[in-house]
Design an enzyme around this catalytic site. Structure first.
Site: not given
Length: 546
Positions: A254, A457
């Site tokens: 990120h 996920s």
């Protein structure tokens, strides 16, 4: 402090034993929800408080306009930029805001705005007059807000690309919005300002400390404004512990991690990634070995922004051990983002535990739990925060956080969500998201489109649709030639079916995305390291194969 969770199996056992969380205060919220089409009866309403799961899908589902009709929607209903910026030349991945609203998320797909509502939200109508005589030329605030509410309901009903749980009900807390709740200063040292929610903030911190197995009385933390603030705080502590250290993190990290490196003027290494999005462990080991004279600061991703990939923490720790890096020469921050809050509730998942030699963690609070304002949680070892602590007489507290004034409402909302859901409710939400993500992957793959889903996920990665109107309609997050859907509790199978139907229409009308370059994200989706094939797994009979 009473232990909350020790393992995924323990969560399941406790869920079976735990009594109902219904209370007198929940009856008002249940009756309100029963008036809406979200819940068909009071029993379902009482159950809903323990989870954000969508309703049974036999509920009535409003008709949806076709893609052709949607192309004629007003501009405001497609208020994303005409072009989606390519961030791949930069280090880190984008995380732009998405429209966030609690209502409309689970009621089907809401119709587009009317021309009248569209006009009501134009810049000329929402402007703030600076001359009293000009006030008569703008609409009443109530009219504007009514149109805005319709816009948010519309956007919430087709919200697929960003990891926000839109299924929640905090009506019981509306009464507290009239108070200016400010947790200024340290969460554990009350200031002279008495309108705060520190008792709730400390309860939230204790919950997550127990979740991630922090030894009692050894941790410190606070409720942040978002996951980015938690990362900024964690990397700040790392730099204070190792001023001459080098920050190592994967290229698919990120963007906030590399923002922290710029803010703090740290040397940072963007390590290549494997096709699935995990850090390249061999490349990491090579870089650390080449800089053995400097301390090691590593950011470990528990769910990357675009692919939802989870770095193998245990393998990284083995690398440090094999290279002979002593504990006092390395510092590990965990960017938990969305998935660090999910992994403790996934059976047989790798464990995030402060019994291991890690130093800090940051997660987003509004993503999995659902909250009307962005928020997060930062946790670290108590000895680290002492390095930034400063006594402030004005506050009668100490300065230990990134922000000075801190939103006390966020701590209250997180506490409420955790208490209402309980560990059993959170686990149900997590299981739903993981299973529904598999459903979406299988639906897209069955249509012959490139699609992948990482283990651990709920982020389904697919080839980028060729029509930007489709991308904007479903608010997909894109990177170069791929897009993704993050399956949250508000993403239902009925909506998925409609999404896939329109995705197929989009392919038939506009064609398919081709890789934009060698080694592009779409090329990586087609790599065999994901397992199976990128369209549909082909398993041959043993005799046929050999």
């Amino acid at each position: 402090m009473r232990s909350i969770i020790n393992s995924a199996s323990r969560v399941a056992t406790r869920a079976a034993r735990r009594p109902s969380l219904g209370s007198a205060s929940s009856s008002h919220s249940s009756s309100y929800l029963a008036q809406r089409t979200i819940l068909p009866n009071a029993t379902a309403a009482a159950h809903r408080f323990k989870s954000s799961l969508p309703l049974p899908e036999e509920d009535e589902f409003p008709p949806v306009e076709s893609l052709a009709q949607h192309e004629a929607e007003p501009h405001l209903d497609n208020n994303t930029s005409d072009t989606i910026e390519d961030y791949t030349a930069k280090v880190g991945t984008p995380s732009p805001w998405a429209v966030f609203d609690a209502w409309g998320a689970g009621e089907g797909i809401v119709d587009p705005l009317s021309a009248e509502d569209e006009a009501m939200l134009s810049p000329d109508m929402v402007r703030i007059p600076t001359v009293e005589e000009d006030r008569s030329s703008v609409p009443d605030e109530s009219e504007i807000l009514s149109s805005y509410d319709k816009l948010l309901k519309r956007k919430s009903s087709v919200h697929f690309g960003y990891p926000y749980n839109l299924m929640y009900n905090h009506e019981e807390l509306y009464e507290f919005m009239k108070y200016s709740i400010n947790n200024l200063g340290d969460p554990f040292i009350a200031s002279n300002y008495g309108v705060h929610s520190r008792q709730f903030e400390c309860a939230v911190i204790d919950f997550f400390a127990d979740l991630w197995k922090f030894p009692k009385d050894s941790y410190w933390g606070y409720v942040t404004t978002c996951g980015t603030e938690g990362n900024l705080h964690g990397i700040l502590l790392a730099r204070e512990c190792h001023p001459d250290g080098i920050l190592y993190s994967s290229r698919e990290t990120h963007y906030s991690i590399f923002k922290a490196a710029r803010y703090y003027r740290m040397d940072a290494k963007a390590i290549p990634t494997l096709p699935m999005g995990e850090i390249d462990y061999d490349a990491l080991a090579s870089e650390i070995n080449a800089n053995r004279d400097r301390p090691v600061i590593i950011n470990v991703n528990i769910g990357t922004t675009v692919k939802g990939a989870v770095d193998n923490l245990d393998r990284i720790l083995r690398i440090l051990k094999n290279l002979g890096i002593p504990r006092e020469r390395f510092h590990i921050h965990v960017d938990g983002a969305l998935f660090a809050m999910m992994m403790p509730f996934v059976d047989w998942a790798p464990e995030i535990s402060f019994e291991k030699p890690i130093d800090s963690i940051a997660v987003s609070g509004h993503k999995m739990l659902g909250c009307p304002m962005p928020c997060g949680i930062a946790l670290t070892r108590k000895e680290h925060v002492k390095k930034v602590e400063m006594r402030i007489d004005y506050l009668n507290s100490v300065d230990t956080t990134i922000m000075g004034s801190r939103n006390g409402q966020a701590a209250l909302y997180l506490w409420y969500s955790l208490r209402k859901k309980g560990v059993a409710g959170i686990k149900r939400d997590v299981v739903y998201c993981m299973e529904t993500a598999q459903y979406l992957r299988d639906k897209i793959t069955a249509e012959g489109l490139t699609c992948r889903l990482n283990d651990l996920s709920s982020t389904v990665v697919l080839e980028r649709p060729m029509d930007d109107k489709f991308v904007k309609r479903w608010q997909l997050a894109c990177e170069e030639d791929i897009a993704h859907v993050v399956v949250m509790p508000n993403v239902t199978k009925i909506k998925i079916d409609k999404f896939v139907e329109e995705l197929v229409e989009c392919r038939e009308k506009h064609g398919r995305m081709e890789p934009v370059r060698a080694g592009s994200p779409l090329v990586q989706l087609q790599c065999s390291s994901w397992g199976g094939t990128y369209v549909a797994p082909s398993v041959k009979d043993f005799k046929e194969e050999f």
